[in-house]
Design an enzyme around this catalytic site. Structure first.
Site, PDB file in Angstrom:
ATOM      1  CB  SER A 154      -0.875   0.007   1.256  1.00 14.41           C
ATOM      2  OG  SER A 154      -1.490   1.267   1.467  1.00 14.41           O
ATOM      3  CE1 TYR A 167      -4.754  -2.116   4.824  1.00 13.71           C
ATOM      4  CE2 TYR A 167      -3.555  -0.049   4.523  1.00 13.71           C
ATOM      5  CZ  TYR A 167      -4.189  -1.162   3.991  1.00 13.71           C
ATOM      6  OH  TYR A 167      -4.264  -1.319   2.620  1.00 13.71           O
TER       7      TYR A 167
END
Length: 269
Positions: A154, A167
């Site tokens: 990401s 995350y």
């Protein structure tokens, strides 16, 4: 340039929806036999729908249920795939979740769930894939590489994200996992890279694009001024899995419309 992944088997974790389904469809369209992984009975119908779309387009694949955070299930998945399809050539480590909370309110369960799926799951699947790559060795009729692993990371492997500490921590760790594997197994001709998506239009981030106001706000972070699509990730995954990318390993490649240029600083911050 026409890319062919004929005679290759690709395991795509978390591919019953979102980015994973886009990657599975792209790999299948390039000729790979795709293993569509999903985690539970709740996602079985979605996985079957992805497989149906692939086969109706002339592609090939199977569905495999496995919670990637569970070691016994991951080991069994790879054993089943090798038994049914002969080997594994490509692993796309895509499965991931978000359990968002302010840091002081984040529970241990929220932390462990995200780390377990996003990071431990990628470790377990990469371990089993590399074992199979080394067992089989290089087969020039399949690829010049012994095996290919693509981690889905990401932009948040480099951009901090308040309210999403679990995350962001998992994605930052994926970068080091990927680079370490690329370093450790490069001599075995195993290529390991990461794709780092930015804002991609999927169910996991629906709140960020489902209304005009939300989408306009999101676009203030994206210089290219459009939201990404799963196919944008799938296109790169096909290239990285192919022999055209044979000299690319240990790389994080950002597919983010320029988000990592920090658009908010375009007028001085």
């Amino acid at each position: 340039m026409e890319i062919s992944l004929q005679n290759q088997v690709a395991v795509v974790t978390g591919s019953s929806s979102g980015i994973g389904s886009g990657i599975a469809k792209s790999l299948a369209s390039a000729g790979a036999t795709v293993v569509i992984n999903h985690s539970s009975e709740r996602s079985a119908a979605e996985a079957e729908a992805v497989l149906k779309e692939i086969t109706e387009a002339g592609g090939k694949g199977i569905v495999c249920q496995c919670d990637v955070s569970k070691e016994d299930q991951v080991v069994k998945m790879f054993q089943d795939v090798v038994s049914q399809l002969g080997t594994v050539d490509i692993l796309v480590n895509n499965a991931g979740v978000q359990k968002d909370a302010k840091f002081t309110e984040m529970t241990l369960d929220q932390w462990n769930t995200v780390i377990g799926i996003n990071l431990t799951g990628q470790f377990l699947c990469a371990r089993e894939a590399i074992k199979e790559f080394l067992r089989r060795g290089i087969d020039p009729s399949r690829s010049v590489a012994c095996g290919k692993i693509i981690h889905i990371s990401s932009v948040h492997e480099v951009i901090p994200w308040a309210g999403h500490a679990n995350y962001a921590a998992s994605k930052g760790a994926i970068r080091m996992l990927m680079q370490t594997l690329a370093q450790e197994y490069g001599a075995d001709k195993i290529r390991v890279n990461s794709i780092c998506p930015g804002a991609i239009q999927t169910p996991i981030n629906k709140d960020a694009w489902s209304t005009p106001d939300a989408l306009n706000s999101l676009m203030t972070l994206v210089p290219y001024n459009r939201i990404g699509q799963p196919q944008d990730i799938g296109n790169l995954a096909v290239f990285l899995a192919s022999d055209f990318a044979d000299y690319i390993t240990g790389a994080s490649i950002f597919v983010d419309g320029g988000m990592t240029t920090f658009e908010s600083f375009s007028t001085g911050g």
